[in-house]
Design an enzyme around this catalytic site. Structure first.
Site, PDB file in Angstrom:
ATOM      1  N   LYS A 149      -0.029 -65.747 -13.029  1.00  0.00           N
ATOM      2  CA  LYS A 149      -1.434 -66.191 -13.138  1.00  0.00           C
ATOM      3  C   LYS A 149      -1.716 -66.685 -14.549  1.00  0.00           C
ATOM      4  O   LYS A 149      -2.342 -67.735 -14.735  1.00  0.00           O
ATOM      5  CB  LYS A 149      -2.360 -65.003 -12.822  1.00  0.00           C
ATOM      6  CG  LYS A 149      -3.821 -65.256 -13.190  1.00  0.00           C
ATOM      7  CD  LYS A 149      -4.698 -64.059 -12.901  1.00  0.00           C
ATOM      8  CE  LYS A 149      -4.842 -63.095 -14.023  1.00  0.00           C
ATOM      9  NZ  LYS A 149      -5.746 -63.505 -15.111  1.00  0.00           N
ATOM     10  N   ASN A 150      -1.268 -65.934 -15.552  1.00  0.00           N
ATOM     11  CA  ASN A 150      -1.630 -66.272 -16.932  1.00  0.00           C
ATOM     12  C   ASN A 150      -0.903 -67.508 -17.453  1.00  0.00           C
ATOM     13  O   ASN A 150      -1.135 -67.954 -18.571  1.00  0.00           O
ATOM     14  CB  ASN A 150      -1.381 -65.072 -17.857  1.00  0.00           C
ATOM     15  CG  ASN A 150      -2.392 -63.967 -17.616  1.00  0.00           C
ATOM     16  OD1 ASN A 150      -3.333 -64.142 -16.840  1.00  0.00           O
ATOM     17  ND2 ASN A 150      -2.207 -62.829 -18.258  1.00  0.00           N
ATOM     18  N   CYS A 202     -16.580 -59.479 -18.801  1.00  0.00           N
ATOM     19  CA  CYS A 202     -16.435 -58.724 -20.051  1.00  0.00           C
ATOM     20  C   CYS A 202     -16.016 -57.296 -19.715  1.00  0.00           C
ATOM     21  O   CYS A 202     -16.330 -56.363 -20.425  1.00  0.00           O
ATOM     22  CB  CYS A 202     -17.738 -58.738 -20.852  1.00  0.00           C
ATOM     23  SG  CYS A 202     -19.111 -58.067 -19.931  1.00  0.00           S
ATOM     24  N   ARG A 240     -15.422 -59.553 -25.470  1.00  0.00           N
ATOM     25  CA  ARG A 240     -14.294 -60.503 -25.566  1.00  0.00           C
ATOM     26  C   ARG A 240     -14.818 -61.781 -26.215  1.00  0.00           C
ATOM     27  O   ARG A 240     -15.125 -62.759 -25.543  1.00  0.00           O
ATOM     28  CB  ARG A 240     -13.689 -60.760 -24.189  1.00  0.00           C
ATOM     29  CG  ARG A 240     -13.052 -59.513 -23.613  1.00  0.00           C
ATOM     30  CD  ARG A 240     -12.441 -59.742 -22.256  1.00  0.00           C
ATOM     31  NE  ARG A 240     -11.150 -60.419 -22.306  1.00  0.00           N
ATOM     32  CZ  ARG A 240     -10.401 -60.634 -21.241  1.00  0.00           C
ATOM     33  NH1 ARG A 240     -10.805 -60.256 -20.053  1.00  0.00           N
ATOM     34  NH2 ARG A 240      -9.232 -61.248 -21.356  1.00  0.00           N
ATOM     35  N   ASP A 259      -1.812 -55.667 -20.538  1.00  0.00           N
ATOM     36  CA  ASP A 259      -2.006 -55.835 -19.092  1.00  0.00           C
ATOM     37  C   ASP A 259      -1.141 -54.881 -18.272  1.00  0.00           C
ATOM     38  O   ASP A 259      -1.438 -54.621 -17.109  1.00  0.00           O
ATOM     39  CB  ASP A 259      -1.671 -57.281 -18.681  1.00  0.00           C
ATOM     40  CG  ASP A 259      -2.793 -58.239 -19.035  1.00  0.00           C
ATOM     41  OD1 ASP A 259      -3.821 -57.792 -19.560  1.00  0.00           O
ATOM     42  OD2 ASP A 259      -2.634 -59.447 -18.774  1.00  0.00           O
ATOM     43  N   ARG A 278      -7.722 -61.300  -7.718  1.00  0.00           N
ATOM     44  CA  ARG A 278      -7.737 -62.277  -8.814  1.00  0.00           C
ATOM     45  C   ARG A 278      -6.338 -62.473  -9.402  1.00  0.00           C
ATOM     46  O   ARG A 278      -6.075 -63.501 -10.038  1.00  0.00           O
ATOM     47  CB  ARG A 278      -8.685 -61.808  -9.935  1.00  0.00           C
ATOM     48  CG  ARG A 278     -10.163 -61.926  -9.582  1.00  0.00           C
ATOM     49  CD  ARG A 278     -11.026 -61.649 -10.793  1.00  0.00           C
ATOM     50  NE  ARG A 278     -10.429 -62.247 -11.946  1.00  0.00           N
ATOM     51  CZ  ARG A 278     -10.247 -61.632 -13.116  1.00  0.00           C
ATOM     52  NH1 ARG A 278     -10.658 -60.403 -13.295  1.00  0.00           N
ATOM     53  NH2 ARG A 278      -9.665 -62.255 -14.104  1.00  0.00           N
TER      54      ARG A 278
HETATM   55  C1  UD1 Z   1      -4.992 -63.119 -22.404  1.00  0.00           C
HETATM   56  C2  UD1 Z   1      -4.609 -62.822 -20.982  1.00  0.00           C
HETATM   57  C3  UD1 Z   1      -4.961 -61.387 -20.643  1.00  0.00           C
HETATM   58  C4  UD1 Z   1      -4.317 -60.459 -21.660  1.00  0.00           C
HETATM   59  C5  UD1 Z   1      -4.644 -60.884 -23.080  1.00  0.00           C
HETATM   60  C6  UD1 Z   1      -3.906 -60.079 -24.157  1.00  0.00           C
HETATM   61  C7  UD1 Z   1      -4.792 -64.902 -19.761  1.00  0.00           C
HETATM   62  C8  UD1 Z   1      -5.534 -65.698 -18.746  1.00  0.00           C
HETATM   63  N1  UD1 Z   1      -5.306 -63.719 -20.094  1.00  0.00           N
HETATM   64  O1  UD1 Z   1      -6.406 -62.946 -22.492  1.00  0.00           O
HETATM   65  O2  UD1 Z   1      -4.476 -61.111 -19.345  1.00  0.00           O
HETATM   66  O3  UD1 Z   1      -4.832 -59.166 -21.446  1.00  0.00           O
HETATM   67  O4  UD1 Z   1      -4.299 -62.251 -23.265  1.00  0.00           O
HETATM   68  O5  UD1 Z   1      -2.537 -60.203 -23.991  1.00  0.00           O
HETATM   69  O6  UD1 Z   1      -3.741 -65.303 -20.239  1.00  0.00           O
HETATM   70  N2  UD1 Z   1     -10.290 -62.013 -29.747  1.00  0.00           N
HETATM   71  C9  UD1 Z   1     -11.262 -62.234 -30.694  1.00  0.00           C
HETATM   72  N3  UD1 Z   1     -11.787 -63.490 -30.801  1.00  0.00           N
HETATM   73  C10 UD1 Z   1     -11.382 -64.523 -30.009  1.00  0.00           C
HETATM   74  C11 UD1 Z   1     -10.378 -64.291 -29.057  1.00  0.00           C
HETATM   75  C12 UD1 Z   1      -9.845 -63.017 -28.943  1.00  0.00           C
HETATM   76  O7  UD1 Z   1     -11.667 -61.334 -31.399  1.00  0.00           O
HETATM   77  O8  UD1 Z   1     -11.894 -65.632 -30.196  1.00  0.00           O
HETATM   78  C13 UD1 Z   1      -9.718 -60.651 -29.581  1.00  0.00           C
HETATM   79  C14 UD1 Z   1     -10.106 -60.038 -28.238  1.00  0.00           C
HETATM   80  O9  UD1 Z   1     -11.373 -59.429 -28.287  1.00  0.00           O
HETATM   81  C15 UD1 Z   1      -8.998 -59.037 -28.010  1.00  0.00           C
HETATM   82  C16 UD1 Z   1      -7.794 -59.736 -28.643  1.00  0.00           C
HETATM   83  O10 UD1 Z   1      -8.303 -60.730 -29.520  1.00  0.00           O
HETATM   84  O11 UD1 Z   1      -9.260 -57.856 -28.738  1.00  0.00           O
HETATM   85  C17 UD1 Z   1      -6.846 -60.349 -27.641  1.00  0.00           C
HETATM   86  O12 UD1 Z   1      -7.484 -61.339 -26.918  1.00  0.00           O
HETATM   87  P1  UD1 Z   1      -6.719 -62.629 -26.378  1.00  0.00           P
HETATM   88  O13 UD1 Z   1      -5.271 -62.578 -26.733  1.00  0.00           O
HETATM   89  O14 UD1 Z   1      -7.511 -63.814 -26.769  1.00  0.00           O
HETATM   90  O15 UD1 Z   1      -6.847 -62.412 -24.829  1.00  0.00           O
HETATM   91  P2  UD1 Z   1      -7.209 -63.478 -23.745  1.00  0.00           P
HETATM   92  O16 UD1 Z   1      -6.649 -64.802 -24.102  1.00  0.00           O
HETATM   93  O17 UD1 Z   1      -8.666 -63.361 -23.444  1.00  0.00           O
END
Ligand code: UD1
Length: 417
Positions: free
Chosen positions: A22-23, A116, A121, A306, A398
């Site tokens: 999915k990711n 969220c 997030r 995850d 999902r």
């Molecule tokens: C992706 C994955 C999700 C996985 C996560 C971490 C997909 C569709 N989803 O989510 O399954 O759990 O990576 O491996 O691929 N953060 C900030 N600011 C930002 C963006 C992120 O502070 O602008 C923080 C988040 O709050 C969190 C951390 O960074 O604490 C990791 O988030 P991120 O790696 O961005 O996760 P996702 O891309 O949302």
């Protein structure tokens, strides 16, 4: 409202085919928006999030068609840069359409993404990076209007944290931006490599995906191609947890064992046995299952957040006490309540969970609270003594493609009602 009813305690034995990731599918679907001509994506899992991504593509003017596990996207007449609010709310990953829209049309309007459930997030890292690439962002009543008055240009971008979504968004925006983008402290997840491989196959010039520094040289245009989505490593970890808990023995077919390092190390510590060839993993449960001393979720190549909920389920019935620290998301222990209702002995303090292994779990009525937390309860229900009724399974749909069908094929007692 659908639910799973499980008669637990049956050993899982046989072959499990592993679905596409999915990711990886979601960012690649978004990337298809950048390409002229047709992209054909094979091994695409049938998931509600994939259908949502297809609806976003359609709303932008693409032709999108799914047959079996193959999605074809024609993005010749992309015209609409506003993502409907209802689609934005349906999944967090809708945010990765921002980079693709900006790359293709230079403009984009969307609300904040939904979902969220794991705590706050933020998308600040995404927006900061876009600003450096020449994007003007105007926010009004929660709607982000993005424009590029002087075009999108490459930039030097350093991420404060190696965010997966921000790294993907920056790749999507930079492949057709003017000049070079150098991204440091990039996320190194295998799904980033998969996205870069697809884009490069379409004509992009990306170097270094999978490393901390990624170089992107902007090109004039991209042309769609046929691409096979990588196998899902989190789904693999889910079925490994289920086998570990039920004392079974399976072959996972079509998995990518090279992307499982941080995960397999943990199952090894749990006393599970495995052997692997390129795309098959033969796996047997540890007898007995051992606790793990200290498990900490971290960006790739360490143990993924995850996989934490599903592995926690298995640790509930391991010999000894395990300590789990969740460092990525602040609210990722919501499955613990359901596990405790099934007889688990878990104490939470802040971002740490102490799991004292018990002899076995018992069936109960429990609810999925989020995607991977729901999968943790699914895994627990397969091994628990007696009947488990798992509700709110739309969360599981999902990310898991017909889980009850493949689990029944390896001996599980599970039906969807
Ligand atoms: C992706 C994955 C999700 C996985 C996560 C971490 C997909 C569709 N989803 O989510 O399954 O759990 O990576 O491996 O691929 N953060 C900030 N600011 C930002 C963006 C992120 O502070 O602008 C923080 C988040 O709050 C969190 C951390 O960074 O604490 C990791 O988030 P991120 O790696 O961005 O996760 P996702 O891309 O949302």
């Amino acid at each position: 409202m659908q639910k799973f009813v499980m008669q637990g305690g049956k050993k899982l034995e046989g072959d499990i085919p592993v679905q596409g990731a999915k990711n990886s599918a979601l960012p690649i679907l978004s990337a298809a928006l950048l390409c002229e001509g047709e992209s054909i994506l094979e091994n695409c899992p049938k998931l509600s999030d994939v259908y949502t991504a297809c609806r976003i593509l359609t709303s932008a003017g693409c032709q999108c068609n799914m047959q079996g596990h193959t999605v074809s996207i024609r993005a010749d007449s992309v015209s609409h840069s506003e993502i409907p609010e209802t689609l934005m709310q349906e999944m967090r990953s809708s945010i990765i359409f921002m980079g693709a829209m900006l790359g293709r049309l230079g403009t984009c309007t969307m609300g904040y993404p939904g979902g969220c459930e794991l705590g706050s997030r933020p998308i600040d890292l995404h927006l900061q990076a876009f600003r450096r690439m020449g994007v003007k962002i105007h926010e009004h009543h929660g709607i982000l209007s993005c424009t590029t008055p002087n075009g999108l240009h490459g930039a030097k971008i350093h991420l404060q944290f190696p965010s997966v979504g921000a790294t993907e968004n920056i790749l999507l925006a930079s492949v057709m931006a003017k000049g070079e983008t150098i991204l440091t402290n990039a996320a190194r997840e295998p799904e980033i490599i998969d996205l870069a491989n697809y884009l490069n196959r379409c004509g992009a010039k990306i170097r270094g995906a999978g490393c901390s520094t990624i170089y992107v040289q902007g090109v004039q245009k991209l042309k769609g191609c046929t691409y096979r989505i990588m196998p899902d490593r989190i789904v693999t970890a889910t079925w490994l947890s289920a086998v570990a808990m039920t004392g079974g023995n399976v072959r996972l077919i079509g998995t990518d064992t090279t992307s499982l390092e941080g995960i397999l190390d943990v199952f090894e510590e749990m006393n599970c046995r495995f052997s692997r060839s390129e795309n098959t993993l033969c796996f047997s449960a540890g007898k007995p299952l051992h606790a793990v001393r200290y498990l900490k979720t971290m960006p790739y190549p360490s143990f993924p957040t995850d996989a934490q909920p599903v592995v926690m389920s298995a640790l509930c019935v391991a010999d000894g006490t395990s300590l789990i620290e969740e460092t990525i998301f602040e609210n990722r222990f919501r499955h613990v309540e359901g596990l405790c209702r099934m007889g688990a002995d878990i104490q939470i303090t802040g971002r740490a969970a102490v799991v004292h292994g018990v002899h076995r779990l018992h069936g109960a009525q429990v609810s999925a609270t989020d995607l991977r937390g729901g999968a943790a309860l699914l895994v627990a229900g397969l091994s628990a003594e007696g009947e488990t009724i798992l509700t709110e399974i739309s969360h599981i749909d999902r990310g898991y493609d017909s889980p009850e069908v493949l689990l029944r094929n390896v001996g599980a007692g599970i039906v969807r009602i």
